[in-house]
Design an enzyme around this catalytic site. Structure first.
Site, PDB file in Angstrom:
ATOM      1  N   CYS A 120      48.227 -45.542   6.697  1.00 35.04           N
ATOM      2  CA  CYS A 120      46.945 -46.608   7.480  1.00 35.04           C
ATOM      3  C   CYS A 120      45.809 -45.627   6.957  1.00 35.04           C
ATOM      4  CB  CYS A 120      47.906 -45.870   8.511  1.00 35.04           C
ATOM      5  SG  CYS A 120      47.014 -44.328   8.878  1.00 35.04           S
ATOM      6  N   GLY A 121      45.630 -45.280   6.425  1.00 34.35           N
ATOM      7  CA  GLY A 121      43.615 -45.169   5.673  1.00 34.35           C
ATOM      8  C   GLY A 121      43.327 -43.987   6.585  1.00 34.35           C
TER       9      GLY A 121
END
Length: 275
Positions: free
Chosen positions: A124-125
């Site tokens: 998800c970064g």
């Protein structure tokens, strides 16, 4: 809590279970050279599970494995203290060792929760945030400890060489040593990995119920930030390195009130924290 143990017993016991170094054949870079034998350090693959959950596989020197497990568990914040380690069972193989460790429900729940967080952020970064939190963790501030007397550092390298039994025979080994309040070498642990050597020493000190805030610990390796993390989590009073620290290492030692001393090869000891 006692801050000293019987020196003669501990220094001999430190290497009682150490394997004999391996002898290998070599020849010098000369077409006419004869074959000779060299004694080299041993290493194995160590796999660690906590309550049946695979945690890590690493290369270690095959001595004082239980000390390493205890120190690794504390210095990596898997358990808060060794009382949360209920059992360590080792299974030995030809070139490997399996360590099955039983820990408290609280510690195991925290470990599983941390692993879930890692899995949840990986796509998800936010994995960089997690990585930074591991590299620059939030640690407790230590109580200030008095600096060791200057005379405790006289002839330090020679005393380390006397205590480093395996290193003298094979080389290629880092050492971590505990010196008591009288400046005597009480414990020595050696490993191919500098982190492993310190973890072994932490585990041995906690098992012996030594007050880690008293005396001082010496590492023969470079003093990296990870070693500061381990020293603070183990509640050391003073960490001494034979190699110069980095600027970031000094900042973290100052921030967490860890005494940090560098003993150069030919110059007087240098106090980086406190100043």
């Amino acid at each position: 809590m006692p801050n000293q143990v019987d020196q003669s017993w501990e220094l001999s016991d430190a290497n009682a279970s150490a394997p004999n170094p391996m002898s290998v054949t070599y020849r010098e870079y000369d077409t006419d050279a004869s074959f000779s034998q060299a004694v080299l350090a041993s290493e194995i693959a160590l796999a660690i599970t906590y309550n049946g959950l695979n945690q890590a596989v690493m290369m270690v020197s095959p001595s004082n494995i239980e000390d390493f497990i205890r120190g690794f568990s504390v210095s990596n914040d898997i358990v808060e203290d060794i009382n949360e380690i209920y059992d360590i069972r080792l299974s030995h193989f030809d070139q490997a060792c399996q360590a099955d460790v039983q820990i408290s429900n609280r510690a195991f729940w925290a470990l599983k929760n941390h692993r879930r967080q890692l899995a949840g952020t990986s796509g998800c970064g936010l994995c960089g945030v997690e990585a930074l939190e591991q590299a620059l963790p939030l640690l407790n501030i230590l109580e200030s400890a008095p600096l060791p007397p200057a005379e405790h550092f006289r002839g330090l390298r020679e005393r380390i060489e006397e205590a480093q039994i395996m290193g003298k025979s094979s080389g290629a080994l880092h050492a971590a040593l505990y010196f008591d309040t009288n400046g005597s070498a009480v414990l020595c642990r050696e490993d191919i990995g500098r982190h492993n050597a310190l973890d072994k020493l932490i585990g041995a000190m906690l098992q012996a119920q030594i007050d880690t805030h008293c005396g001082f610990v010496v590492v023969t390796s470079r003093c990296s930030l990870e070693l500061i993390h381990k020293a603070v989590r183990a509640k050391f009073g003073t960490l001494v390195s034979l190699s110069a620290p980095t600027a970031l290492t000094v900042r973290w030692a100052l921030k967490h009130r860890l005494n940090l001393i560098h003993v150069p090869h030919r110059n007087a000891p240098r106090i980086y924290s406190p100043i």
